[in-house]
Design a protein around this motif. Sequence first.
Motif, short mmCIF file in Angstrom:
data_model
loop_
_atom_site.label_atom_id
_atom_site.label_comp_id
_atom_site.label_asym_id
_atom_site.label_seq_id
_atom_site.Cartn_x
_atom_site.Cartn_y
_atom_site.Cartn_z
N GLY A 52 0.63 -1.21 0.08
CA GLY A 52 0.23 0.12 -0.25
C GLY A 52 0.79 1.19 -0.10
O GLY A 52 2.05 1.17 0.27
N GLU A 53 0.25 2.44 -0.07
CA GLU A 53 1.02 3.80 -0.26
C GLU A 53 1.66 3.88 1.13
O GLU A 53 2.73 4.61 0.70
CB GLU A 53 -0.04 4.71 -0.47
CG GLU A 53 -0.50 4.91 -1.94
CD GLU A 53 0.39 5.36 -2.91
OE1 GLU A 53 1.56 5.91 -2.57
OE2 GLU A 53 0.35 4.80 -4.12
N GLY A 54 1.20 3.55 2.00
CA GLY A 54 1.79 3.75 3.37
C GLY A 54 3.33 2.93 3.37
O GLY A 54 4.23 3.62 4.22
N ALA A 55 3.64 2.34 2.71
CA ALA A 55 4.97 1.65 2.56
C ALA A 55 5.92 2.38 1.52
O ALA A 55 7.03 1.67 1.09
CB ALA A 55 5.09 0.24 2.27
N ARG A 56 5.48 3.32 0.69
CA ARG A 56 6.24 3.79 -0.51
C ARG A 56 7.09 4.94 0.25
O ARG A 56 6.69 5.87 0.87
CB ARG A 56 5.39 4.35 -1.53
CG ARG A 56 4.35 3.23 -2.22
CD ARG A 56 5.20 2.11 -2.65
NE ARG A 56 4.26 1.02 -3.30
CZ ARG A 56 3.79 1.11 -4.70
NH1 ARG A 56 3.96 2.34 -5.32
NH2 ARG A 56 3.23 0.06 -5.26
N LEU A 57 8.25 4.84 -0.56
CA LEU A 57 9.23 6.02 0.05
C LEU A 57 9.71 7.08 -1.19
O LEU A 57 9.47 6.51 -2.37
CB LEU A 57 10.51 5.17 0.68
CG LEU A 57 10.31 4.21 1.73
CD1 LEU A 57 11.70 3.51 1.91
CD2 LEU A 57 10.05 5.20 2.89
N THR A 58 10.02 8.12 -0.69
CA THR A 58 10.63 9.14 -1.66
C THR A 58 11.92 9.44 -1.26
O THR A 58 12.24 9.83 0.15
CB THR A 58 9.76 10.54 -1.78
OG1 THR A 58 8.27 10.06 -2.09
CG2 THR A 58 10.30 11.37 -2.64
N LYS A 59 12.86 9.57 -1.97
CA LYS A 59 14.29 9.89 -1.68
C LYS A 59 14.48 11.28 -2.06
O LYS A 59 14.09 12.09 -3.04
CB LYS A 59 15.44 9.01 -2.46
CG LYS A 59 16.68 9.12 -2.36
CD LYS A 59 17.71 8.44 -3.23
CE LYS A 59 19.08 9.02 -2.91
NZ LYS A 59 19.93 8.03 -3.64
N VAL A 60 14.87 11.97 -0.96
CA VAL A 60 15.12 13.56 -1.22
C VAL A 60 16.37 13.88 -0.78
O VAL A 60 17.14 13.61 -0.09
CB VAL A 60 14.25 14.37 0.10
CG1 VAL A 60 14.35 15.95 -0.18
CG2 VAL A 60 12.95 13.86 -0.04
N THR A 61 16.84 14.72 -2.06
CA THR A 61 18.28 15.10 -2.01
C THR A 61 18.23 16.61 -2.26
O THR A 61 17.39 17.20 -2.79
CB THR A 61 19.28 14.36 -3.03
OG1 THR A 61 18.50 14.44 -4.26
CG2 THR A 61 19.40 13.02 -2.96
N GLY A 62 19.36 17.29 -1.96
CA GLY A 62 19.64 18.65 -2.17
C GLY A 62 20.25 19.28 -1.04
O GLY A 62 20.66 18.83 -0.20
N THR A 63 20.12 20.63 -1.01
CA THR A 63 20.68 21.43 0.11
C THR A 63 19.54 22.56 0.39
O THR A 63 18.97 23.33 -0.19
CB THR A 63 21.72 22.46 -0.43
OG1 THR A 63 22.84 21.59 -0.83
CG2 THR A 63 22.36 23.31 0.71
N GLY A 64 19.12 22.51 1.74
CA GLY A 64 17.99 23.35 2.30
C GLY A 64 17.43 22.58 3.38
O GLY A 64 17.91 21.98 4.04
N LYS A 65 16.01 22.83 3.55
CA LYS A 65 15.08 22.42 4.61
C LYS A 65 13.88 21.86 3.87
O LYS A 65 13.21 22.58 2.89
CB LYS A 65 14.71 23.30 5.57
CG LYS A 65 16.01 24.33 6.38
CD LYS A 65 15.48 25.44 7.19
CE LYS A 65 16.69 26.11 7.55
NZ LYS A 65 17.25 25.12 8.74
N VAL A 66 13.46 20.56 4.42
CA VAL A 66 12.31 20.11 3.67
C VAL A 66 11.44 19.89 5.01
O VAL A 66 11.81 19.18 5.96
CB VAL A 66 12.42 18.88 2.97
CG1 VAL A 66 13.11 17.69 4.07
CG2 VAL A 66 11.21 18.47 2.51
N TYR A 67 9.98 20.12 4.73
CA TYR A 67 8.92 20.18 5.81
C TYR A 67 8.28 18.84 5.54
O TYR A 67 7.47 18.81 4.56
CB TYR A 67 8.44 21.31 5.98
CG TYR A 67 9.19 22.59 6.58
CD1 TYR A 67 9.51 22.41 8.10
CD2 TYR A 67 9.70 23.34 5.48
CE1 TYR A 67 10.62 23.65 8.25
CE2 TYR A 67 10.67 24.37 6.08
CZ TYR A 67 11.04 24.28 7.25
OH TYR A 67 11.87 25.37 7.62
N LEU A 68 8.17 18.13 6.56
CA LEU A 68 7.18 16.67 6.43
C LEU A 68 6.03 16.67 7.51
O LEU A 68 6.24 17.05 8.41
CB LEU A 68 8.18 15.39 6.44
CG LEU A 68 9.41 15.47 5.82
CD1 LEU A 68 10.14 14.19 6.11
CD2 LEU A 68 9.13 15.55 4.41
#
Length: 234
Positions: free
Chosen positions: A80-96
Amino acid sequence: MSAVENRYTLREFVEQTQQRDRGEGFFEMESPRILEVNLKSNFVWTKMGSMISYLGSMKFEREGMFDKGLGGFFKKAVTGEGARLTKVTGTGKVYLADYGKKIQILRLENQEIVVNANDILAFEDTVSWDIKMMKRISSMMAGGLFQMTLSGTGMVAITTHYEPLTLVVTPDQPVYTDPNATVAWSGTLQPNFKTDISFRTLIGRSSGESFQMEFVGNGFVVVQPFEEVYHVEG
């Protein structure tokens, strides 16, 4: 302008709700329900769809079907969608954030924890992970339960509906939980499943009390005062 007239102004609203740097490191709690991740040269795994904002230059890459090998491909085909992941790369701040659920930050120090995959918000790139399905329970619940094993050293953020409760498991004191309310447990434990036939006559309860997860050994179990319902992607 009187003190009363100063209330509810745009300036007051911005001052009370604006982002603040607290110097807490890689993971920083902006509020009990918003996590700030400070990225530099590293990356972070996040629950797919959990990004609400970011500052700086970021790249979001959905986890590939073959990222965990052929076995991972078959897992993702039914996860299900609950187990899907996104890889976030870069420089800065990300809010979840995740539907306003409360966030708990955990620091693993060469340790292992098993988390309901739907309750994972983010974890550091230094943490190893794997997704498994709790097969013995899949036939009892719509969609079954997917668990994510996180191990190694690094930061992990999990979510709970309301305040969590952690129960200590000892050899002489096993713990029984409702699968729908179970969030996480220590890697030293392997859950068993116990069916209580006497509860099956209860009207309006299709699962919950009719079967439980049983934890025996040494470790801990985290539960929440909320029963989640799980679904598999079509």
